[in-house]
Write a protein that holds these residues in place. Sequence first.
Motif, short mmCIF file in Angstrom:
data_model
loop_
_atom_site.label_atom_id
_atom_site.label_comp_id
_atom_site.label_asym_id
_atom_site.label_seq_id
_atom_site.Cartn_x
_atom_site.Cartn_y
_atom_site.Cartn_z
N VAL A 114 0.85 -1.19 0.00
CA VAL A 114 0.00 0.00 0.00
C VAL A 114 0.89 1.24 0.00
N THR A 115 0.37 2.31 -0.55
CA THR A 115 1.09 3.57 -0.57
C THR A 115 0.79 4.33 0.72
N VAL A 116 1.85 4.84 1.35
CA VAL A 116 1.73 5.57 2.61
C VAL A 116 2.53 6.87 2.48
N TRP A 117 1.98 7.95 3.01
CA TRP A 117 2.72 9.21 3.08
C TRP A 117 3.33 9.30 4.47
N VAL A 118 4.63 9.66 4.53
CA VAL A 118 5.32 9.82 5.81
C VAL A 118 6.06 11.14 5.80
N ASP A 119 6.38 11.61 7.03
CA ASP A 119 7.19 12.83 7.14
C ASP A 119 8.67 12.46 7.14
N ASP A 120 9.52 13.44 7.36
CA ASP A 120 10.97 13.22 7.31
C ASP A 120 11.44 12.19 8.33
N SER A 121 10.74 12.06 9.45
CA SER A 121 11.15 11.10 10.47
C SER A 121 10.55 9.71 10.26
N GLY A 122 9.71 9.56 9.24
CA GLY A 122 9.12 8.26 8.94
C GLY A 122 7.76 8.01 9.54
N ASP A 123 7.22 8.98 10.26
CA ASP A 123 5.89 8.85 10.85
C ASP A 123 4.81 9.11 9.80
N PRO A 124 3.67 8.44 9.92
CA PRO A 124 2.59 8.66 8.94
C PRO A 124 2.16 10.13 8.93
N ALA A 125 1.87 10.60 7.73
CA ALA A 125 1.47 12.01 7.56
C ALA A 125 0.43 12.10 6.45
N ALA A 126 -0.30 13.17 6.45
CA ALA A 126 -1.27 13.41 5.38
C ALA A 126 -0.51 13.80 4.11
N PRO A 127 -1.06 13.48 2.96
CA PRO A 127 -0.39 13.89 1.72
C PRO A 127 -0.42 15.41 1.59
N PRO A 128 0.52 15.98 0.83
CA PRO A 128 0.50 17.43 0.64
C PRO A 128 -0.78 17.85 -0.08
N ARG A 129 -1.21 19.06 0.15
CA ARG A 129 -2.43 19.56 -0.50
C ARG A 129 -2.21 19.65 -2.01
N SER A 130 -3.24 19.28 -2.73
CA SER A 130 -3.16 19.33 -4.19
C SER A 130 -3.45 20.74 -4.69
N THR A 131 -3.05 20.99 -5.92
CA THR A 131 -3.32 22.29 -6.54
C THR A 131 -4.82 22.52 -6.63
N ALA A 132 -5.58 21.47 -6.90
CA ALA A 132 -7.04 21.60 -6.98
C ALA A 132 -7.64 22.03 -5.64
N ASP A 133 -7.15 21.46 -4.53
CA ASP A 133 -7.64 21.87 -3.21
C ASP A 133 -7.30 23.32 -2.92
N ILE A 134 -6.09 23.71 -3.25
CA ILE A 134 -5.64 25.09 -3.00
C ILE A 134 -6.46 26.06 -3.84
N THR A 135 -6.66 25.73 -5.11
CA THR A 135 -7.44 26.60 -6.00
C THR A 135 -8.87 26.71 -5.52
N THR A 136 -9.47 25.59 -5.13
CA THR A 136 -10.84 25.60 -4.64
C THR A 136 -10.97 26.48 -3.40
N GLY A 137 -10.03 26.35 -2.48
CA GLY A 137 -10.05 27.19 -1.28
C GLY A 137 -9.95 28.66 -1.60
N ALA A 138 -9.06 29.01 -2.54
CA ALA A 138 -8.89 30.42 -2.91
C ALA A 138 -10.14 30.96 -3.59
#
Length: 190
Positions: A114-138
């Motif tokens: 399975v694909t997992v997103w982790v931070d620099d220390s290896g702990d689970p993290a949320a994926p970075p925000r997508s351009t679509a999410d950022i544009t929608t918010g703006a």
Amino acid sequence: MRRATGRDGNPLRRPLDRSRARLGWVLLLLAVLAVALPTAVAAALYRSDRHAADEQAAHRHRITATTLTGAPAGGAWVPSTGEWPVLARWQYPAGQVRTAAVPVEAGTARGAPVTVWVDDSGDPAAPPRSTADITTGAVLAGLAVLTCTGLVCGTVRTVGRRRIEIRTAAAWEREWEQVEPRWSGRSRSS
């Protein structure tokens, strides 16, 4: 310009005519702001969120983990996201084994990659925000500001026109009290 603002010294122009002219200019200024302000807010929010997402993406890593347990295939109760938390194991940073609960699709088998997103220390993290999410918010922020400025413009127009109309009616009443006796042939005392 002086005529448009009611400051041209025209003796036929009443104070209420000058008030109407000033209200028109205020409404024009508010209309320009109603377009410029939401655009500026949306652009600033987009730049800020894009910068934050780029910073976040620099410290988030997409890796492959192996599930240690399987996820139910569905059934009567399924989480609203359609994903189940299961234990998974991965190695990140190099050589450091990590185990944690990660969300996987319903029906994922034990031992599946399975694909997992982790931070620099290896702990689970949320994926970075997508351009679509950022544009929608703006865009939504811009629309919210546009709605608010539209409401302000409408309120200023309604209140301003109402006050001018009240003053106009009072002025007409005062003028009619002076003219009506001469026009009808009645005296004021009758």
